[in-house]
Enzyme design. Sequence first.
Site, PDB file in Angstrom:
ATOM      1  N   HIS A  26       0.832  -1.213   0.000  1.00  0.00           N
ATOM      2  CA  HIS A  26       0.000   0.000   0.000  1.00  0.00           C
ATOM      3  C   HIS A  26       0.867   1.264   0.000  1.00  0.00           C
ATOM      4  O   HIS A  26       0.373   2.344  -0.323  1.00  0.00           O
ATOM      5  CB  HIS A  26      -0.907  -0.024   1.232  1.00  0.00           C
ATOM      6  CG  HIS A  26      -2.256   0.601   1.009  1.00  0.00           C
ATOM      7  ND1 HIS A  26      -2.891   0.644  -0.221  1.00  0.00           N
ATOM      8  CD2 HIS A  26      -3.124   1.189   1.879  1.00  0.00           C
ATOM      9  CE1 HIS A  26      -4.064   1.241  -0.093  1.00  0.00           C
ATOM     10  NE2 HIS A  26      -4.232   1.585   1.171  1.00  0.00           N
ATOM     11  N   ASN A  78      -6.696   7.135   3.456  1.00  0.00           N
ATOM     12  CA  ASN A  78      -8.074   7.497   3.119  1.00  0.00           C
ATOM     13  C   ASN A  78      -8.412   8.964   3.392  1.00  0.00           C
ATOM     14  O   ASN A  78      -9.521   9.398   3.109  1.00  0.00           O
ATOM     15  CB  ASN A  78      -9.081   6.570   3.817  1.00  0.00           C
ATOM     16  CG  ASN A  78      -8.972   6.613   5.322  1.00  0.00           C
ATOM     17  OD1 ASN A  78      -8.082   7.260   5.868  1.00  0.00           O
ATOM     18  ND2 ASN A  78      -9.869   5.929   6.005  1.00  0.00           N
ATOM     19  N   ASP A 103      -0.484   2.557  -5.314  1.00  0.00           N
ATOM     20  CA  ASP A 103      -0.537   1.115  -5.549  1.00  0.00           C
ATOM     21  C   ASP A 103      -1.804   0.772  -6.324  1.00  0.00           C
ATOM     22  O   ASP A 103      -2.814   1.463  -6.208  1.00  0.00           O
ATOM     23  CB  ASP A 103      -0.497   0.352  -4.216  1.00  0.00           C
ATOM     24  CG  ASP A 103      -1.674   0.699  -3.304  1.00  0.00           C
ATOM     25  OD1 ASP A 103      -1.944   1.914  -3.107  1.00  0.00           O
ATOM     26  OD2 ASP A 103      -2.345  -0.223  -2.812  1.00  0.00           O
ATOM     27  N   ASN A 124      -9.048   4.157  -1.846  1.00  0.00           N
ATOM     28  CA  ASN A 124      -9.439   5.178  -0.867  1.00  0.00           C
ATOM     29  C   ASN A 124      -8.624   6.461  -0.977  1.00  0.00           C
ATOM     30  O   ASN A 124      -9.144   7.555  -0.749  1.00  0.00           O
ATOM     31  CB  ASN A 124      -9.349   4.620   0.552  1.00  0.00           C
ATOM     32  CG  ASN A 124     -10.443   3.604   0.822  1.00  0.00           C
ATOM     33  OD1 ASN A 124     -11.516   3.667   0.231  1.00  0.00           O
ATOM     34  ND2 ASN A 124     -10.172   2.661   1.705  1.00  0.00           N
TER      35      ASN A 124
END
Length: 196
Positions: A26, A78, A103, A124
């Site tokens: 991530h 997010n 990613d 997100n």
Amino acid sequence: MATHPKEIRIVCGLGNPGAEYEHTRHNAGFATVDALARRADVRYWKSEAGALVAPYPVRSQDGSERTVLLAKPESYMNTSGGPLSKLMRAHHVSPQEVLVVHDEVDLAPGALEVKFGGGLNAHNGLRSIASKLGTRDFARLRVGTGRPPGRMSVADWALRTLKGAFLEEFLAEAEDAADLAALCLERGVEACLGRR
């Protein structure tokens, strides 16, 4: 009215802050921006508008030189649109002058793609940015992580700490992504669209 990418002034890597997330899929955006920073021998990041920022020198094809801002939002993925939008306002940067590195589970590990605008693919970080900017018209460098094997959730796959050969691959892929990001800065996003 169709919009087009402009000369990039901010490269924003997406990731989660903290050592526990550093070597996770991530954090491909952070890893890419870190690779660019090492190439420019960046020794100091400063905190501005909720992001860590550092200058990155670019020599364009015509030989002119300019400075681009590397950015890593200090909030979680997010909510990364908040710091990025504040940074853009502070530096009078339009959405078309931003390259977001993130990613992407729908690309094979190591695959790279440059795109402008389009869908958010349930990401997100991208959703937060599009919401805060009020547009999807910004450039993205998608860093492939592939989908999880078996029944593993996408979240577990994205946030699992990488070790050994997996970590080596991840860092090598970040270097490749940094090569492509540098090309976007030197030649322009449009010259790199779809490039893998």
